[in-house]
Motif scaffolding. Structure first.
Motif, PDB file in Angstrom:
ATOM      1  N   ALA A 129     -29.123  17.914 -30.377  1.00 28.94           N
ATOM      2  CA  ALA A 129     -29.984  17.100 -31.256  1.00 28.94           C
ATOM      3  C   ALA A 129     -30.322  15.782 -30.571  1.00 28.94           C
ATOM      4  CB  ALA A 129     -29.273  16.847 -32.586  1.00 28.94           C
ATOM      5  N   GLY A 130     -29.325  15.164 -29.963  1.00 24.52           N
ATOM      6  CA  GLY A 130     -29.544  13.883 -29.284  1.00 24.52           C
ATOM      7  C   GLY A 130     -30.552  14.033 -28.160  1.00 24.52           C
ATOM      8  N   LEU A 131     -30.397  15.108 -27.389  1.00 24.83           N
ATOM      9  CA  LEU A 131     -31.292  15.329 -26.248  1.00 24.83           C
ATOM     10  C   LEU A 131     -32.724  15.593 -26.740  1.00 24.83           C
ATOM     11  CD1 LEU A 131     -31.348  15.632 -23.150  1.00 24.83           C
ATOM     12  CD2 LEU A 131     -30.976  18.075 -23.474  1.00 24.83           C
ATOM     13  N   TYR A 132     -32.827  16.393 -27.797  1.00 20.05           N
ATOM     14  CA  TYR A 132     -34.153  16.706 -28.325  1.00 20.05           C
ATOM     15  C   TYR A 132     -34.841  15.443 -28.838  1.00 20.05           C
ATOM     16  CZ  TYR A 132     -37.895  18.704 -31.059  1.00 20.05           C
ATOM     17  OH  TYR A 132     -39.132  18.987 -31.566  1.00 20.05           O
ATOM     18  N   ASN A 133     -34.084  14.645 -29.590  1.00 24.28           N
ATOM     19  CA  ASN A 133     -34.696  13.462 -30.210  1.00 24.28           C
ATOM     20  C   ASN A 133     -35.015  12.366 -29.200  1.00 24.28           C
ATOM     21  OD1 ASN A 133     -34.840  14.456 -32.834  1.00 24.28           O
ATOM     22  ND2 ASN A 133     -32.661  14.064 -33.148  1.00 24.28           N
ATOM     23  N   SER A 134     -34.211  12.285 -28.137  1.00 22.26           N
ATOM     24  CA  SER A 134     -34.462  11.208 -27.178  1.00 22.26           C
ATOM     25  C   SER A 134     -35.475  11.640 -26.118  1.00 22.26           C
ATOM     26  CB  SER A 134     -33.160  10.805 -26.493  1.00 22.26           C
ATOM     27  OG  SER A 134     -32.693  11.868 -25.689  1.00 22.26           O
ATOM     28  N   THR A 135     -35.311  12.864 -25.620  1.00 19.47           N
ATOM     29  CA  THR A 135     -36.098  13.284 -24.465  1.00 19.47           C
ATOM     30  C   THR A 135     -37.139  14.336 -24.823  1.00 19.47           C
ATOM     31  OG1 THR A 135     -34.120  12.914 -23.160  1.00 19.47           O
ATOM     32  CG2 THR A 135     -35.884  14.131 -22.087  1.00 19.47           C
ATOM     33  N   GLY A 136     -36.645  15.405 -25.498  1.00 21.66           N
ATOM     34  CA  GLY A 136     -37.525  16.542 -25.786  1.00 21.66           C
ATOM     35  C   GLY A 136     -38.783  16.130 -26.507  1.00 21.66           C
ATOM     36  N   LYS A 137     -38.596  15.455 -27.613  1.00 24.00           N
ATOM     37  CA  LYS A 137     -39.734  15.079 -28.466  1.00 24.00           C
ATOM     38  C   LYS A 137     -40.793  14.326 -27.665  1.00 24.00           C
ATOM     39  CE  LYS A 137     -38.667  14.531 -33.308  1.00 24.00           C
ATOM     40  NZ  LYS A 137     -38.005  13.671 -34.263  1.00 24.00           N
ATOM     41  N   ILE A 138     -40.313  13.379 -26.840  1.00 17.29           N
ATOM     42  CA  ILE A 138     -41.259  12.536 -26.098  1.00 17.29           C
ATOM     43  C   ILE A 138     -42.064  13.379 -25.103  1.00 17.29           C
ATOM     44  CG2 ILE A 138     -41.455  10.540 -24.560  1.00 17.29           C
ATOM     45  CD1 ILE A 138     -40.331   9.814 -27.290  1.00 17.29           C
ATOM     46  N   PHE A 139     -41.337  14.245 -24.358  1.00 17.38           N
ATOM     47  CA  PHE A 139     -42.045  15.032 -23.349  1.00 17.38           C
ATOM     48  C   PHE A 139     -42.957  16.080 -23.971  1.00 17.38           C
ATOM     49  CE2 PHE A 139     -39.042  13.052 -20.551  1.00 17.38           C
ATOM     50  CZ  PHE A 139     -39.791  12.867 -19.403  1.00 17.38           C
ATOM     51  N   TRP A 150     -46.820   7.557 -18.766  1.00 20.93           N
ATOM     52  CA  TRP A 150     -45.714   7.036 -17.968  1.00 20.93           C
ATOM     53  C   TRP A 150     -45.527   5.532 -18.156  1.00 20.93           C
ATOM     54  CZ3 TRP A 150     -42.261  10.363 -16.288  1.00 20.93           C
ATOM     55  CH2 TRP A 150     -42.658  11.697 -16.218  1.00 20.93           C
ATOM     56  N   LEU A 151     -46.550   4.898 -18.698  1.00 23.77           N
ATOM     57  CA  LEU A 151     -46.411   3.468 -18.971  1.00 23.77           C
ATOM     58  C   LEU A 151     -45.875   3.229 -20.379  1.00 23.77           C
ATOM     59  CD1 LEU A 151     -49.798   2.317 -17.410  1.00 23.77           C
ATOM     60  CD2 LEU A 151     -47.507   2.126 -16.412  1.00 23.77           C
ATOM     61  N   HIS A 152     -45.833   4.327 -21.143  1.00 22.23           N
ATOM     62  CA  HIS A 152     -45.409   4.279 -22.534  1.00 22.23           C
ATOM     63  C   HIS A 152     -43.901   4.026 -22.576  1.00 22.23           C
ATOM     64  CE1 HIS A 152     -45.085   6.126 -26.611  1.00 22.23           C
ATOM     65  NE2 HIS A 152     -46.320   5.661 -26.719  1.00 22.23           N
ATOM     66  N   ALA A 153     -43.472   3.033 -23.323  1.00 25.44           N
ATOM     67  CA  ALA A 153     -42.054   2.655 -23.306  1.00 25.44           C
ATOM     68  C   ALA A 153     -41.088   3.790 -23.662  1.00 25.44           C
ATOM     69  CB  ALA A 153     -41.833   1.459 -24.213  1.00 25.44           C
ATOM     70  N   PRO A 154     -41.347   4.621 -24.730  1.00 29.26           N
ATOM     71  CA  PRO A 154     -40.379   5.672 -25.072  1.00 29.26           C
ATOM     72  C   PRO A 154     -40.146   6.662 -23.927  1.00 29.26           C
ATOM     73  CG  PRO A 154     -41.971   5.402 -26.838  1.00 29.26           C
ATOM     74  CD  PRO A 154     -42.438   4.552 -25.701  1.00 29.26           C
ATOM     75  N   ILE A 155     -41.130   6.829 -23.047  1.00 31.40           N
ATOM     76  CA  ILE A 155     -40.947   7.757 -21.932  1.00 31.40           C
ATOM     77  C   ILE A 155     -39.842   7.239 -21.008  1.00 31.40           C
ATOM     78  CG2 ILE A 155     -42.026   8.512 -19.769  1.00 31.40           C
ATOM     79  CD1 ILE A 155     -43.036  10.209 -21.852  1.00 31.40           C
ATOM     80  N   ARG A 156     -39.891   5.951 -20.758  1.00 35.21           N
ATOM     81  CA  ARG A 156     -38.856   5.393 -19.877  1.00 35.21           C
ATOM     82  C   ARG A 156     -37.483   5.552 -20.535  1.00 35.21           C
ATOM     83  NH1 ARG A 156     -42.778   1.365 -19.299  1.00 35.21           N
ATOM     84  NH2 ARG A 156     -41.512  -0.173 -20.380  1.00 35.21           N
ATOM     85  N   GLU A 157     -37.453   5.376 -21.844  1.00 34.56           N
ATOM     86  CA  GLU A 157     -36.216   5.544 -22.617  1.00 34.56           C
ATOM     87  C   GLU A 157     -35.736   7.006 -22.511  1.00 34.56           C
ATOM     88  OE1 GLU A 157     -34.654   3.198 -23.944  1.00 34.56           O
ATOM     89  OE2 GLU A 157     -33.193   4.240 -25.219  1.00 34.56           O
ATOM     90  N   ALA A 158     -36.700   7.936 -22.645  1.00 33.23           N
ATOM     91  CA  ALA A 158     -36.374   9.363 -22.580  1.00 33.23           C
ATOM     92  C   ALA A 158     -35.786   9.716 -21.224  1.00 33.23           C
ATOM     93  CB  ALA A 158     -37.624  10.191 -22.838  1.00 33.23           C
ATOM     94  N   ALA A 162     -32.179  11.672 -20.053  1.00 34.68           N
ATOM     95  CA  ALA A 162     -32.194  12.993 -19.403  1.00 34.68           C
ATOM     96  C   ALA A 162     -31.297  12.943 -18.174  1.00 34.68           C
ATOM     97  CB  ALA A 162     -33.622  13.349 -19.006  1.00 34.68           C
ATOM     98  N   ARG A 163     -30.104  13.505 -18.310  1.00 34.62           N
ATOM     99  CA  ARG A 163     -29.175  13.464 -17.189  1.00 34.62           C
ATOM    100  C   ARG A 163     -29.651  14.398 -16.084  1.00 34.62           C
ATOM    101  NH1 ARG A 163     -23.771  15.079 -19.076  1.00 34.62           N
ATOM    102  NH2 ARG A 163     -23.833  14.650 -21.281  1.00 34.62           N
ATOM    103  N   PRO A 164     -29.527  14.003 -14.810  1.00 35.99           N
ATOM    104  CA  PRO A 164     -29.976  14.878 -13.725  1.00 35.99           C
ATOM    105  C   PRO A 164     -29.329  16.263 -13.801  1.00 35.99           C
ATOM    106  CG  PRO A 164     -29.354  12.711 -12.875  1.00 35.99           C
ATOM    107  CD  PRO A 164     -29.024  12.716 -14.330  1.00 35.99           C
TER     108      PRO A 164
END
Ligand code: FAD
Length: 489
Positions: A129-139, A150-158, A162-164
């Protein structure tokens, strides 16, 4: 009023049409088939009816968003109900496990049936859930190919979340580290197939998919999946979208790298905005006549396809749910067969969907059931491969007989078979792949075709073969990205 043309009345095409019509565009949709829906279609065999393609419905909010945007009451067009059990899983060792949509119930069921600690499951779903809400949704909600994104702030947050390791490790490897029991690993590996990928190759990023099923829920659209297509079609018509059925687009017209419109039925139709909702490969190959760009797309591996048996079954099976999975006992070999050897596996994982479970008497006569039976298959050309399909059918029947302790063959009252070649013929999805390109590499998400053309201004792409990918929820998101981009320019 600006004109826009949409090529294809799949879910993404219709969602684009609705979004642009609401914004004031005059939208025309050209569809080669006689009805809307694309892969969401329906088949009648005697007294049995079947959804021909997608059967699992998640994230209904994507559809509600369209009705809200259009200012129309969704309940007048479409309704759905939540399911307590997403899927019933059958294993060759006799284990039968219910995939509850409630995370706690699922964890308790898994603990009881396999001995895997319930906390391992709840923790896994919590992280998903954490991964989806932080990264998935944005991408999934933005174009990966626009500078603005890429200039959008939530993308940088996402990106920070996203762990390598989620990109470098396979889903199977991650699941093997999270769970001790091989049956539980297999259950969570299966989510890679939700975009037609191989869990032994696809990145662990896909661990976010079960969040949708086991935290957010699985739903049944009343009337079956076809009602999604019908609801979008009606909404588009109410918003003034004009549809031309049985009208394949032959060319996309362009001049000086600017789209001009399309040719369909040997007539030219002009518009400064054209959206292709068909497979990106076919768009380049046939509609743009750009063989070089088409071949470039083929460098990416296609997602898996399917061999489907539509069976009218003259009996009711209380042991079955709406969604059922009969797992292969050699799962790794199954994916090697599909993606490496490009063959059907001798012990396939069998999916059985029965909408008569939710609406008895509607899709099958009382006391009988409409079975949609599907095995994963390599995308490809199946013309003349009758023996291979017959062998697969025999393997499927043997497996179901074994796990349901019954004799299926005499119960089959109606039958039709659909192979990847048939899927390509009906929906123009190259090699019958269900979800466009696979996610079998860490870079797959970034390599998927953008939602717009970089070389032809005014040309856009929506649907399963482009960003963010296949499956109804992602196709609907691609439509939102495309409309956002058009209305932004
Ligand atoms: P498509 O459905 O691909 O439609 C494209 C349309 O374009 C078609 O109607 C076609 O006739 C038309 N067209 C093609 N060429 C032309 C032309 N030249 N001119 C005019 N029109 C043209 N997703 C899920 O979410 N859940 C599932 O359980 C699921 N299971 C699936 C099972 C199967 C067997 C299949 C096939 C797919 C499944 N999917 C599932 C995937 C899902 O169905 C697709 O990702 C989605 O429906 C694709 O929608 P789309 O908008 O890309 O358009």
């Amino acid at each position: 009023q600006q004109n826009a043309i949409v090529i294809g009345a799949g879910v993404a095409g219709m969602a684009c049409a609705i979004r642009l019509a609401v914004a004031g565009y005059a939208v025309t949709v050209f569809e080669k088939n006689a009805a809307p829906g694309g892969k969401l279609s329906q088949l009648q065999l005697g007294n049995y009816s079947f959804d021909t393609g997608p059967s699992l419905f998640t994230e209904p909010g994507n559809i509600a968003a369209l009705f809200a945007l259009a200012g129309e009451p969704m309940q007048d067009y479409f309704s759905y109900e939540p399911l307590a059990i997403a899927c019933r899983y059958f294993y060759e060792d006799g284990t039968v496990l219910d995939g509850f949509t409630n995370a706690q119930l699922l964890a308790e069921e898994i603990a009881q049936k396999t001995g895997e600690p319930a906390t391992a499951v709840t923790q896994y779903l919590h992280t998903a859930a954490g991964l989806y809400n932080s990264t998935g949704k944005i991408f999934l909600q933005h174009s990966l190919h626009s500078r603005k994104t890429w200039l959008h702030a939530p993308i940088r947050e996402a990106l920070r979340h996203a762990r390598p390791a989620y990109l470098l490790k396979s889903l199977h490897r991650l699941n093997s580290q999270c769970f001790n029991d091989a049956r539980v690993v297999q259950l969570f590996n299966r989510f890679a197939t939700y975009n037609g990928s191989n869990p032994y190759k696809a990145p662990a990023m896909l661990r976010m998919i079960p969040h949708l099923e086991h935290n957010e829920g699985v739903f049944y659209p009343k009337g079956g999946m076809i009602s999604i297509a019908n609801a979008l079609y009606r909404l588009a018509c109410v918003k003034g979208v004009v549809f031309h059925f049985n009208t394949p687009v032959q060319h996309i017209l362009q001049q000086q790298n600017r789209v001009q419109g399309v040719t369909a039925g040997n007539r030219h139709y002009y518009a400064p905005v054209v959206i292709s909702n068909i497979d990106a490969y076919f768009t380049y190959k046939y509609l743009l006549g750009n063989e070089v760009a088409a071949q470039r797309l083929l460098k990416q591996e296609r997602s898996s396809s399917a061999l489907i048996f539509y069976w009218g079954i003259g009996k009711s099976f209380p042991a079955l749910q709406l969604h059922n999975i009969f797992f292969s006992n050699s799962y790794r070999e199954e994916f090697e067969a599909i993606f490496k050897h490009r063959q059907l596996h001798s012990d396939p994982t069998v999916y059985v969907n029965i909408t008569a479970k939710c609406e008895p008497g509607l899709h099958a006569p009382a006391g009988k059931e409409n079975w949609f039976v599907m095995v994963n298959a390599p995308a490809g050309d199946y013309a003349g491969h009758e023996q291979v399909k017959q062998q697969c059918r025999a393997n499927v029947i043997q497996k179901l007989n074994r796990l349901l302790q019954t004799d299926i063959e005499p119960l089959i009252e109606e039958e039709q078979v659909m192979d990847p070649t048939g899927i390509e013929a009906q929906t123009a999805s190259y090699m019958g792949s269900l979800y466009g390109t696979s996610s079998n590499s860490p870079m797959a998400a970034f390599l998927r075709h953008p939602n717009f053309s970089r070389s032809i201004k005014g040309l856009y792409f929506a649907g399963g073969s482009v960003h963010p990918g296949g499956g109804i929820p992602l196709c609907l998101r691609s439509a939102a990205i495309v409309a956002g981009k058009i209305l932004d320019t």
